[in-house]
Design a protein around this motif. Sequence first.
Motif, mmCIF file in Angstrom:
data_model
loop_
_atom_site.group_PDB
_atom_site.id
_atom_site.type_symbol
_atom_site.label_atom_id
_atom_site.label_comp_id
_atom_site.label_asym_id
_atom_site.label_seq_id
_atom_site.Cartn_x
_atom_site.Cartn_y
_atom_site.Cartn_z
ATOM 1 N N ALA A 113 -7.424 -28.450 -42.522
ATOM 2 C CA ALA A 113 -6.090 -29.057 -42.617
ATOM 3 C C ALA A 113 -5.199 -28.576 -41.469
ATOM 4 C CB ALA A 113 -5.449 -28.737 -43.963
ATOM 5 N N LYS A 114 -5.262 -27.296 -41.157
ATOM 6 C CA LYS A 114 -4.467 -26.741 -40.048
ATOM 7 C C LYS A 114 -4.901 -27.347 -38.720
ATOM 8 C CE LYS A 114 -2.151 -23.392 -37.718
ATOM 9 N NZ LYS A 114 -1.702 -24.079 -36.522
ATOM 10 N N GLN A 115 -6.223 -27.407 -38.496
ATOM 11 C CA GLN A 115 -6.744 -27.974 -37.254
ATOM 12 C C GLN A 115 -6.282 -29.425 -37.081
ATOM 13 O OE1 GLN A 115 -11.036 -28.197 -37.179
ATOM 14 N NE2 GLN A 115 -11.091 -29.014 -35.105
ATOM 15 N N LEU A 116 -6.374 -30.223 -38.134
ATOM 16 C CA LEU A 116 -5.986 -31.630 -38.035
ATOM 17 C C LEU A 116 -4.469 -31.800 -37.974
ATOM 18 C CD1 LEU A 116 -8.693 -33.275 -40.287
ATOM 19 C CD2 LEU A 116 -8.510 -33.310 -37.791
ATOM 20 N N SER A 117 -3.729 -30.934 -38.629
ATOM 21 C CA SER A 117 -2.260 -30.973 -38.504
ATOM 22 C C SER A 117 -1.847 -30.736 -37.062
ATOM 23 C CB SER A 117 -1.603 -29.919 -39.401
ATOM 24 O OG SER A 117 -1.721 -30.277 -40.746
ATOM 25 N N ASP A 118 -2.494 -29.763 -36.419
ATOM 26 C CA ASP A 118 -2.197 -29.482 -35.013
ATOM 27 C C ASP A 118 -2.539 -30.680 -34.130
ATOM 28 O OD1 ASP A 118 -1.403 -26.961 -35.836
ATOM 29 O OD2 ASP A 118 -3.185 -25.933 -35.053
ATOM 30 N N SER A 119 -3.678 -31.318 -34.393
ATOM 31 C CA SER A 119 -4.071 -32.495 -33.612
ATOM 32 C C SER A 119 -3.083 -33.633 -33.827
ATOM 33 C CB SER A 119 -5.478 -32.960 -34.001
ATOM 34 O OG SER A 119 -6.426 -32.003 -33.626
ATOM 35 N N ARG A 120 -2.707 -33.860 -35.063
ATOM 36 C CA ARG A 120 -1.753 -34.941 -35.358
ATOM 37 C C ARG A 120 -0.420 -34.687 -34.667
ATOM 38 N NH1 ARG A 120 -2.434 -35.820 -41.756
ATOM 39 N NH2 ARG A 120 -0.650 -37.158 -41.433
ATOM 40 N N ALA A 121 0.034 -33.431 -34.657
ATOM 41 C CA ALA A 121 1.297 -33.098 -33.999
ATOM 42 C C ALA A 121 1.210 -33.333 -32.494
ATOM 43 C CB ALA A 121 1.674 -31.648 -34.293
ATOM 44 N N GLU A 122 0.030 -33.145 -31.932
ATOM 45 C CA GLU A 122 -0.168 -33.385 -30.507
ATOM 46 C C GLU A 122 0.093 -34.859 -30.159
ATOM 47 O OE1 GLU A 122 -3.987 -33.366 -27.495
ATOM 48 O OE2 GLU A 122 -3.917 -31.858 -29.077
ATOM 49 N N TYR A 123 -0.251 -35.757 -31.051
ATOM 50 C CA TYR A 123 -0.082 -37.191 -30.792
ATOM 51 C C TYR A 123 1.251 -37.725 -31.308
ATOM 52 C CZ TYR A 123 -5.023 -36.497 -30.096
ATOM 53 O OH TYR A 123 -6.226 -36.002 -29.670
ATOM 54 N N ALA A 124 1.719 -37.206 -32.443
ATOM 55 C CA ALA A 124 2.903 -37.786 -33.087
ATOM 56 C C ALA A 124 4.120 -36.884 -33.094
ATOM 57 C CB ALA A 124 2.562 -38.170 -34.522
ATOM 58 N N GLY A 125 3.970 -35.640 -32.652
ATOM 59 C CA GLY A 125 5.093 -34.723 -32.667
ATOM 60 C C GLY A 125 5.232 -34.041 -34.019
ATOM 61 N N PRO A 126 6.270 -33.214 -34.169
ATOM 62 C CA PRO A 126 6.441 -32.413 -35.379
ATOM 63 C C PRO A 126 6.644 -33.239 -36.650
ATOM 64 C CG PRO A 126 8.091 -31.841 -33.709
ATOM 65 C CD PRO A 126 7.251 -32.940 -33.155
ATOM 66 N N SER A 127 7.090 -34.474 -36.522
ATOM 67 C CA SER A 127 7.329 -35.293 -37.722
ATOM 68 C C SER A 127 6.033 -35.598 -38.463
ATOM 69 C CB SER A 127 8.018 -36.599 -37.347
ATOM 70 O OG SER A 127 7.164 -37.392 -36.533
ATOM 71 N N SER A 128 4.893 -35.439 -37.794
ATOM 72 C CA SER A 128 3.604 -35.706 -38.443
ATOM 73 C C SER A 128 3.317 -34.705 -39.561
ATOM 74 C CB SER A 128 2.481 -35.686 -37.419
ATOM 75 O OG SER A 128 2.321 -34.384 -36.898
ATOM 76 N N ALA A 129 3.998 -33.570 -39.556
ATOM 77 C CA ALA A 129 3.748 -32.530 -40.558
ATOM 78 C C ALA A 129 4.337 -32.868 -41.919
ATOM 79 C CB ALA A 129 4.309 -31.199 -40.066
ATOM 80 N N VAL A 130 5.148 -33.913 -42.008
ATOM 81 C CA VAL A 130 5.758 -34.291 -43.283
ATOM 82 C C VAL A 130 4.678 -34.591 -44.323
ATOM 83 C CG1 VAL A 130 7.178 -36.036 -44.433
ATOM 84 C CG2 VAL A 130 7.862 -35.128 -42.210
ATOM 85 N N VAL A 131 3.621 -35.251 -43.916
ATOM 86 C CA VAL A 131 2.502 -35.564 -44.812
ATOM 87 C C VAL A 131 1.266 -34.834 -44.289
ATOM 88 C CG1 VAL A 131 1.040 -37.386 -45.752
ATOM 89 C CG2 VAL A 131 3.471 -37.840 -45.324
ATOM 90 N N PRO A 132 0.763 -33.845 -45.030
ATOM 91 C CA PRO A 132 -0.410 -33.121 -44.555
ATOM 92 C C PRO A 132 -1.644 -34.029 -44.501
ATOM 93 C CG PRO A 132 0.334 -32.273 -46.687
ATOM 94 C CD PRO A 132 1.263 -33.365 -46.302
#
Length: 165
Positions: A10-29
């Motif tokens: 989950a952490k690895q994919l959260s970091d990847s998602r943030a790379e593409y979408a920015g910090p707002s991607s963390a709203v939904v894990p």
Amino acid sequence: MIISLPPALAKQLSDSRAEYAGPSSAVVPPHITLVSGRATDDWADAAAHVRKVAAAAEPFRISLRGTGTFEPVSPVVFLNVDGGAQDCARLHGELLQGPLEHLLEFDFHPHLTIAHDLDEAAMARAKAGMADFVADFEVTSIGLYDYLGGGWALREELALGGSGR
């Protein structure tokens, strides 16, 4: 109802998602949705049904392999659920045999969203950047969520039959 990921994944994919979408991607894990909807009548009846389905299901393995997209129908880049997709589809179908309503306009397709509603360049980066992604994990429970106070909140994490979690 969702399948949560092991914490490290989950952490690895959260970091990847943030790379593409920015910090707002963390709203939904990161997760795999089984049913996106609501109870058709009484919450207690719906929750009892979900508990029964979870208790009858067996743990299974998910294999995530590379990317796919729903474009041009929907601007989503996702990780493919290669192994375990049939198990997800079976759970989805069994969950809908009770007082639950699936509220999406598209047919159920097990996936893990990486990028959604981003500009074309970010979507292309996500698709290419995650194309070689590979991960496997054991699904031993499903999460029952409710929309509370303006956001989704975990009500219960339900062990799949015999998994002891």
